[in-house]
Design a protein around this motif. Structure first.
Motif, short mmCIF file in Angstrom:
data_model
loop_
_atom_site.label_atom_id
_atom_site.label_comp_id
_atom_site.label_asym_id
_atom_site.label_seq_id
_atom_site.Cartn_x
_atom_site.Cartn_y
_atom_site.Cartn_z
N MET A 1 -1.87 6.74 1.89
CA MET A 1 -1.62 7.34 0.45
C MET A 1 -2.99 6.71 -0.40
N ALA A 2 -4.12 7.26 -0.15
CA ALA A 2 -5.29 6.82 -1.07
C ALA A 2 -5.37 7.12 -2.37
N ASP A 3 -4.59 8.09 -2.71
CA ASP A 3 -4.47 8.57 -4.18
C ASP A 3 -3.26 7.59 -4.76
N THR A 4 -2.89 6.60 -4.32
CA THR A 4 -1.66 5.69 -4.87
C THR A 4 -2.23 4.40 -5.23
N PHE A 5 -2.05 4.11 -6.57
CA PHE A 5 -2.75 2.86 -6.99
C PHE A 5 -1.55 1.99 -7.37
N ARG A 6 -1.57 0.69 -7.01
CA ARG A 6 -0.75 -0.36 -7.35
C ARG A 6 -1.02 -1.14 -8.28
N GLY A 7 0.03 -1.46 -9.32
CA GLY A 7 -0.39 -2.23 -10.47
C GLY A 7 0.90 -2.34 -11.44
N ASN A 8 0.68 -2.71 -12.59
CA ASN A 8 1.94 -2.97 -13.43
C ASN A 8 1.83 -1.84 -14.50
N PHE A 9 2.69 -0.94 -14.28
CA PHE A 9 2.96 0.16 -15.04
C PHE A 9 4.20 0.00 -15.96
N GLY A 10 4.66 -0.92 -15.95
CA GLY A 10 6.04 -1.39 -16.68
C GLY A 10 6.45 -0.78 -17.82
N ASP A 11 5.19 -0.27 -18.65
CA ASP A 11 5.32 0.23 -19.94
C ASP A 11 5.84 1.79 -19.94
N ARG A 12 5.57 2.52 -18.64
CA ARG A 12 5.85 3.86 -18.47
C ARG A 12 7.35 3.73 -17.70
N PRO A 13 7.92 4.79 -18.07
CA PRO A 13 9.18 4.99 -17.34
C PRO A 13 8.82 5.70 -15.89
N CYS A 14 9.66 5.46 -14.96
CA CYS A 14 9.54 5.96 -13.54
C CYS A 14 9.73 7.72 -13.71
N THR A 15 8.83 8.27 -13.13
CA THR A 15 8.83 9.83 -13.26
C THR A 15 10.01 10.22 -12.70
N ASP A 16 10.59 9.81 -11.76
CA ASP A 16 12.04 10.18 -10.84
C ASP A 16 13.28 9.64 -11.59
N CYS A 17 13.23 8.37 -11.86
CA CYS A 17 14.64 7.62 -12.19
C CYS A 17 14.60 7.68 -13.77
N GLY A 18 13.29 7.33 -14.31
CA GLY A 18 13.32 7.15 -15.82
C GLY A 18 13.36 5.76 -16.19
N GLU A 19 13.60 4.96 -14.98
CA GLU A 19 13.90 3.41 -15.57
C GLU A 19 12.47 2.78 -15.97
N LYS A 20 12.58 2.09 -17.06
CA LYS A 20 11.04 1.38 -17.30
C LYS A 20 11.31 -0.17 -16.91
N GLY A 21 10.20 -0.63 -16.72
CA GLY A 21 10.05 -2.18 -16.45
C GLY A 21 9.71 -2.39 -14.98
N ASN A 22 10.09 -1.61 -14.05
CA ASN A 22 9.82 -1.87 -12.50
C ASN A 22 8.55 -0.71 -12.06
N VAL A 23 7.94 0.17 -12.76
CA VAL A 23 6.99 1.00 -12.26
C VAL A 23 5.66 0.11 -11.99
N MET A 24 5.43 0.43 -10.57
CA MET A 24 4.48 -0.30 -9.85
C MET A 24 3.27 0.60 -9.14
N PHE A 25 3.51 1.99 -9.13
CA PHE A 25 2.87 2.83 -8.47
C PHE A 25 2.28 3.97 -9.36
N GLU A 26 1.14 4.47 -9.12
CA GLU A 26 0.48 5.67 -9.78
C GLU A 26 0.14 6.42 -8.79
N ASN A 27 0.73 7.87 -8.70
CA ASN A 27 -0.03 8.62 -7.71
C ASN A 27 -0.47 10.04 -8.09
N HIS A 28 -1.60 10.67 -7.78
CA HIS A 28 -2.07 11.86 -8.10
C HIS A 28 -2.42 12.73 -6.83
#
Length: 70
Positions: free
Chosen positions: A1-28
């Motif tokens: 998954m070269a287009d996946t970045f791991r980081g602290n994206f806790g201010d964003r809701p998860c695209t799938d489940c909508g939960e905030k606070g535990n988002v760790m991945f960005e993928n494009h």
């Protein structure tokens, strides 16, 4: 998954489940529809990866929740 970045994206809701606070991945890349970017918690990115492996196409994004009738 070269287009996946791991980081602290806790201010964003998860695209799938909508939960905030535990988002760790960005993928494009291959886990999202072409031209889109998604932010995912650990569980949802796992589910997306499994879906891609089983179906050969990325899982679509969930529809936006309906606006509340207030």
């Amino acid at each position: 998954m070269a287009d996946t970045f791991r980081g602290n994206f806790g201010d964003r809701p998860c695209t799938d489940c909508g939960e905030k606070g535990n988002v760790m991945f960005e993928n494009h890349g291959s886990l999202v529809p072409p031209g889109k970017t998604g932010y995912f918690c650990g569980w949802c990115i796992h589910i997306r990866s499994e879906y891609l492996n089983e179906h050969g196409v990325p899982k679509t994004f969930p529809e936006a929740p309906a606006p509340s009738a207030a």
